[in-house]
Design an enzyme around this catalytic site. Sequence first.
Site, PDB file in Angstrom:
ATOM      1  N   ARG A  36       0.830  -1.214   0.000  1.00  0.00           N
ATOM      2  CA  ARG A  36       0.000   0.000   0.000  1.00  0.00           C
ATOM      3  C   ARG A  36       0.858   1.255   0.000  1.00  0.00           C
ATOM      4  O   ARG A  36       0.537   2.240  -0.656  1.00  0.00           O
ATOM      5  CB  ARG A  36      -0.939   0.011   1.215  1.00  0.00           C
ATOM      6  CG  ARG A  36      -2.003  -1.067   1.149  1.00  0.00           C
ATOM      7  CD  ARG A  36      -2.801  -1.135   2.430  1.00  0.00           C
ATOM      8  NE  ARG A  36      -1.904  -1.442   3.538  1.00  0.00           N
ATOM      9  CZ  ARG A  36      -2.163  -1.191   4.813  1.00  0.00           C
ATOM     10  NH1 ARG A  36      -3.308  -0.628   5.158  1.00  0.00           N
ATOM     11  NH2 ARG A  36      -1.311  -1.509   5.758  1.00  0.00           N
ATOM     12  N   ASN A  54      -5.961  -3.002   2.589  1.00  0.00           N
ATOM     13  CA  ASN A  54      -5.874  -4.452   2.706  1.00  0.00           C
ATOM     14  C   ASN A  54      -7.272  -5.031   2.852  1.00  0.00           C
ATOM     15  O   ASN A  54      -8.147  -4.429   3.472  1.00  0.00           O
ATOM     16  CB  ASN A  54      -5.056  -4.860   3.929  1.00  0.00           C
ATOM     17  CG  ASN A  54      -3.572  -4.657   3.737  1.00  0.00           C
ATOM     18  OD1 ASN A  54      -3.079  -4.511   2.623  1.00  0.00           O
ATOM     19  ND2 ASN A  54      -2.836  -4.634   4.831  1.00  0.00           N
TER      20      ASN A  54
END
Length: 107
Positions: A36, A54
């Site tokens: 990320r 996530n």
Amino acid sequence: MFHLFKKKEKIERELPPGTIRKEFHFEGNVQNIGFRFEVQSHAKPLGITGYAKNNDDGSVTAQLQGTEKNINKVIKSLQNIDRIQIESMTEKEIPLDYYERDFCIMY
């Protein structure tokens, strides 16, 4: 009396011509490796807004808003990072967000 926590107004902004928004779903070795953060670090310098988060199943979802050329640059960059192993990726174009101003990592 107290206005310390004044609610911010959401103001619709004008987007540059050619702006699109895509949602990507990544599967593979994409969690617990800074995936990320890599999405964010490649997106922000290109002026791309959106988010990465996530999912409970070990995958990652990201929404990227910008030009198609810059979105493709981000995806290509992610595919060239050795510790990231994307086994499958789906993408779909979604409606623009006229209020979004930054790229963030969702927790």
